[in-house]
Write an enzyme that holds these catalytic residues in place. Structure first.
Site, PDB file in Angstrom:
ATOM      1  N   ASP A 155       0.812  -1.220   0.000  1.00  7.57           N
ATOM      2  CA  ASP A 155       0.000   0.000   0.000  1.00  7.57           C
ATOM      3  C   ASP A 155       0.852   1.279   0.000  1.00  7.57           C
ATOM      4  O   ASP A 155       2.084   1.210   0.011  1.00  7.57           O
ATOM      5  CB  ASP A 155      -0.894  -0.068   1.256  1.00  7.57           C
ATOM      6  CG  ASP A 155      -2.331   0.325   0.967  1.00  7.57           C
ATOM      7  OD1 ASP A 155      -2.545   1.175   0.093  1.00  7.57           O
ATOM      8  OD2 ASP A 155      -3.225  -0.212   1.644  1.00  7.57           O
ATOM      9  N   ASP A 182      -9.942   3.555  -4.054  1.00  5.11           N
ATOM     10  CA  ASP A 182     -10.665   2.364  -3.571  1.00  5.11           C
ATOM     11  C   ASP A 182     -12.069   2.259  -4.158  1.00  5.11           C
ATOM     12  O   ASP A 182     -12.810   3.233  -4.247  1.00  5.11           O
ATOM     13  CB  ASP A 182     -10.779   2.418  -2.047  1.00  5.11           C
ATOM     14  CG  ASP A 182      -9.457   2.143  -1.371  1.00  5.11           C
ATOM     15  OD1 ASP A 182      -8.420   2.113  -2.075  1.00  5.11           O
ATOM     16  OD2 ASP A 182      -9.459   1.967  -0.144  1.00  5.11           O
TER      17      ASP A 182
HETATM   18  C1  GLA Z   1      -5.909   1.304   1.008  1.00  4.14           C
HETATM   19  C2  GLA Z   1      -6.062   0.305  -0.130  1.00  4.14           C
HETATM   20  C3  GLA Z   1      -7.217  -0.640   0.184  1.00  4.14           C
HETATM   21  C4  GLA Z   1      -6.956  -1.357   1.496  1.00  4.14           C
HETATM   22  C5  GLA Z   1      -6.762  -0.314   2.599  1.00  4.14           C
HETATM   23  C6  GLA Z   1      -6.348  -0.956   3.911  1.00  4.14           C
HETATM   24  O1  GLA Z   1      -6.986   2.162   1.086  1.00  4.14           O
HETATM   25  O2  GLA Z   1      -6.284   0.974  -1.332  1.00  4.14           O
HETATM   26  O3  GLA Z   1      -7.393  -1.572  -0.863  1.00  4.14           O
HETATM   27  O4  GLA Z   1      -5.825  -2.160   1.380  1.00  4.14           O
HETATM   28  O5  GLA Z   1      -5.741   0.613   2.247  1.00  4.14           O
HETATM   29  O6  GLA Z   1      -6.186  -0.015   4.908  1.00  4.14           O
END
Ligand code: GLA
Length: 422
Positions: free
Chosen positions: A169, A224
């Protein structure tokens, strides 16, 4: 005197600590040397087709523990999900506990009391592969320990636990250079010696499609996803996005994807609350885009409709086509769109997507709609060749391209066809 306090036992314990210490120094030094040499490269060939699996985040967020992960593994096998191709079981954020005095990461002891090696052994015993999440920054997006400054050590830990897939991430990375940060972790994984699929998750902020082909096997292209067809959910400093918002977000990047290096528009929301037609449209588009298929539903409580979507082998075959061309939108007439993907043996997938709130009727004359793709140098030429049409959700044959296709496409749904050259 108990054995633990005997001189021999103490010496043994001391020796073990020294052994671990020298092993760590050795691997770290070796890693540093490797990172400066031509040997530092990703493990090739781990994702010749888009990776398929399951990830905890979309449904469970931070609420992960070893009991639930074991149940998911068992459900992936019992439901037929594994055999439909979903191999990776990935624990997302919040498994992380603290680092020890040597800096090694350990899982949260309350949530994962048996440790990651035991969990990995169980996952492998089910014929599945084990994935995990970490972050290039000091902290993960949920505030757990990130890997920054510990990359080589974390890679050693992952290798020792039997990890097969790392999602990495991009939170808490102010001032970090993305190419450098992801390359460091790639080199660390390489140095640790265990082949691990490397999934970059920096949301497309630094255009990874331009530089990550030799760094990882897939890279997120967007922020996301969330479980709606076309909404934006505002979280204050950031938003999550419905399926169609994600689809619209990046244009002109299909040429960057291919075997072992995929554009990743984020994980699936199938089975997480959208209408069945919307789930079908979402899944079809992800397959058309050669996206990684990482499910995110509660597999233990999967209904029949969700299983029928996720396990439709003819649709999955479009995603997993060995040529690895990412499909594209051929045309848009108001809210009725035509999406296409060239496949092996000169076959094609063609998807009619109805984005409107009303059902739409379709009258598509193949001879008047030439579909030609410069990138793959392929063309649907109904004058020269005939193609048999198969409706992959309706599971029925629909004649050939000789006659115009007349059909009704429901609101927020698709008609997905396989065109097989005769
Ligand atoms: C980010 C990623 C998500 C998930 C969250 C976890 O937002 O894009 O897919 O992994 O972190 O905290």
């Amino acid at each position: 005197m108990p054995d633990l306090f005997s001189v021999t036992a103490l010496t043994m314990k001391g020796k073990e600590i020294m052994k671990r210490f020298f092993l760590f120094c050795g691997i770290a030094l070796c890693g540093m040397a490797l990172s400066n040499s031509a040997l530092a490269q990703k493990f090739d060939g781990l994702a010749l087709t888009p990776p398929m699996g399951w990830n905890s985040w979309n449904k469970f967020g931070c609420d992960v523990d070893e009991r639930m992960i074991r149940e998911i593994a068992e459900a992936m096998v019992a439901s037929g999900m594994r055999d439909a191709g979903y191999r990776y079981l990935v624990i997302d954020d919040c498994w992380e506990g603290k680092r020890d005095s040597l800096g090694f990461i350990h899982p949260d002891p309350q949530r994962f009391p048996s440790g990651m090696k035991a969990l990995g052994d169980f996952i492998h015993s089910q014929g599945l592969k084990f994935g995990i999440h970490s972050c290039a920054g000091d902290k993960t997006c949920a505030g757990r320990e990130g890997a920054r400054g510990h990359e080589y050590q974390d890679a050693i830990a992952y290798a020792s636990w039997g990890i097969d897939y790392l999602k990495y991430d991009w939170c808490s990375t102010e001032g970090l250079n993305a190419v450098g940060a992801y390359t460091t972790m790639r080199n660390a994984l390489r140095a640790a010696g265990r082949p691990i699929v490397f999934s970059l998750c920096e949301w497309g902020d630094n255009k990874p499609w331009e530089w990550a082909k030799d760094v990882g096997h897939l890279w997120r292209t967007t922020g996301d996803i969330t479980n709606c067809f076309d909404c934006e959910v505002n979280h204050g400093t950031w938003s999550s996005w419905g399926v169609m918002k994600i689809v619209e977000m990046r244009k002109g990047i299909r040429a960057f994807a291919g075997p072992d290096h995929w554009n990743d528009p984020d994980m699936l929301e199938v089975g997480n609350g959208m209408a069945p037609g919307e789930d079908r449209a979402h899944f079809s588009l992800w397959c058309l885009m050669a996206a990684p298929l990482i499910a995110g539903n509660d597999v233990r409580a999967m209904d029949k409709g969700t299983a029928e979507i996720l396990f439709n082998r003819e649709v999955i075959a479009i995603d997993q086509d060995s040529l690895g061309f990412q499909g594209y939108r051929h045309s848009a007439d108001d809210s009725l769109e035509v999406w296409v993907k060239p496949l092996v043996k000169d076959n094609w997938a063609v998807c009619f997507l109805n984005r409107s709130a009303k059902n739409r009727s379709l009258d598509f004359d193949w001879t008047k709609n030439t579909i030609a793709d410069e990138f793959s140098d392929r063309k649907i030429d109904p004058e020269g060749k005939q193609y048999a049409l198969r409706d992959l959700w309706g599971k029925r044959n629909l004649g050939t391209t000789r006659r115009p296709l007349r059909a009704e496409v429901a609101s927020h749904d698709v008609l997905l066809l396989m065109l097989t050259k005769r």
